[in-house]
Write an enzyme that holds these catalytic residues in place. Structure first.
Site: not given
Ligand code: NVA
Ligand code: CP
Length: 334
Positions: A111, A138, A141, A234, A277, A316
């Site tokens: 990540r 993502h 997800q 989101d 998400c 997930r």
């Molecule tokens: N769009 C959000 C998703 C978090 C799971 C981010 O990148 O912070």
């Molecule tokens: N939805 C998601 O990716 O959550 P986290 O940021 O907690 O991993």
């Protein structure tokens, strides 16, 4: 008995394009079978002694813990690595770290910020690499989102999802591609300033057309959600974009998912679910929403019976487990 498809052994997931339409469907079938296996109380050995590196440049609750539990449930081990306590991308190039980690681990889940990083990891490590979120996409997800839609509707083909909010972020990009592959009509409801990249929209449109579905981008929330079976949102400010907060709040206020918007689908009380998400700003319980109140979704929608966000969060884990099992397990069935 679930028969494993060995064509997926060794396979990475860098974005939704990494899977064919049929492989995407298979991955969700596998996740559903693995969920039933866990619910039957089975903690097996499909990933016996497998070691997975979890490299996280950004924060996470769901992805990090899902990625760790998924391998432990089936007899393996996860090692959590961050930029603070390894040399990854700081004192050592990503390519060199990839070559080292690939000699030690059976797979890597990453990540972080740049999509290029996950691509270098996959190109240089020699082991399967899974994208647990980058600025661009993502994909893990989307697997959980599709699984949650399958649980809610049985068949997802022909359903319509309206994604309402920041139309060019990682989650929106993967939903657009994933829905197109799965034959789900997709409407990206977002202000002009946050439209998704035109080349991605064109690519998704071509994929959707193959599957009898459509992809639209719409600025008007009420018109955009009409006919939707899934309302998805989101956060308005993604990780790494914190300096854009004031601008985003001003742009996205009219795009909040609330009960009137749910009614505008025409499907409230019939075939409508809400997905997010997570994490979500739906009340006054976080550092951000303490001063602002609900942002992208109101509490009555978030807490409603048609909100499936915690099933989605649980899924997930089952879908990440499906990725591990499909890439690393040589058994022919379980
Ligand atoms: N769009 C959000 C998703 C978090 C799971 C981010 O990148 O912070
Ligand atoms: N939805 C998601 O990716 O959550 P986290 O940021 O907690 O991993």
């Amino acid at each position: 008995m679930f028969k494993l498809n060995h064509d997926l052994l060794g396979r990475s997931l860098l974005n939704i394009r990494s899977l064919t339409d049929a492989e995407l469907e298979y991955m969700v079938d596998l996740a559903i079978a693995l969920k039933a296996r866990r619910q039957a109380g089975i903690r097996g050995d499909l990933l016996h002694r497998r070691n997975i590196a979890l490299i996280f440049e950004k924060s996470s609750t769901r992805t990090r813990n899902s990625a760790a539990i998924a391998v432990r449930d089936e007899g393996g081990h996860a090692e959590f690595l961050t930029g603070h306590d390894t040399h990854f991308g700081v004192k050592e190039s990503v390519a060199d770290s990839a070559r080292v980690l690939g000699r030690l681990f059976d797979g890597i889940l990453f990540r972080g910020f740049e999509q290029r990083t996950v691509e270098i990891l996959a190109a240089r490590s020699g082991v399967p690499v899974w994208n647990g979120l980058t600025d661009e996409s993502h994909p893990t997800q989307f697997l959980a989102d599709m699984m949650t839609m399958r649980e809610a509707f049985g068949e997802v083909r022909g359903k319509t999802m309206a994604y309402v909010g920041d139309g060019r972020n990682n989650v929106a990009n993967s939903l657009m591609m994933g829905c197109a592959k799965a034959g789900i009509n997709f409407v990206n409801v977002t202000p002009r300033e946050l439209f998704p990249a035109e080349d991605l929209v064109e690519e998704a449109r071509a994929m959707a057309a193959r599957n009898g579905a459509t992809v639209r981008v719409e600025t008007d929330p009420v018109a955009g959600v009409k006919g939707a079976n899934v309302l998805y949102t989101d956060v308005w400010v993604s990780m790494g974009e914190e300096d854009k907060k004031a601008e985003r709040l001003a742009l996205l206020r009219p795009y909040q998912i609330n009960m009137p918007l749910c009614e505008a689908t025409g499907n409230l009380g019939r075939e409508l679910i809400f997905l997010h998400c997570l994490p979500a700003f739906h009340d006054h319980n976080t550092d951000v929403s303490r001063d602002t109140g609900a942002l992208e979704v109101t509490d009555d929608v978030f807490e409603s019976e048609f909100s499936k966000v915690f099933d989605e969060a649980e899924n997930r884990m089952h879908t990440i487990k499906a990725l591990y099992v499909s890439a690393l397990c040589e058994a022919s069935e379980f």
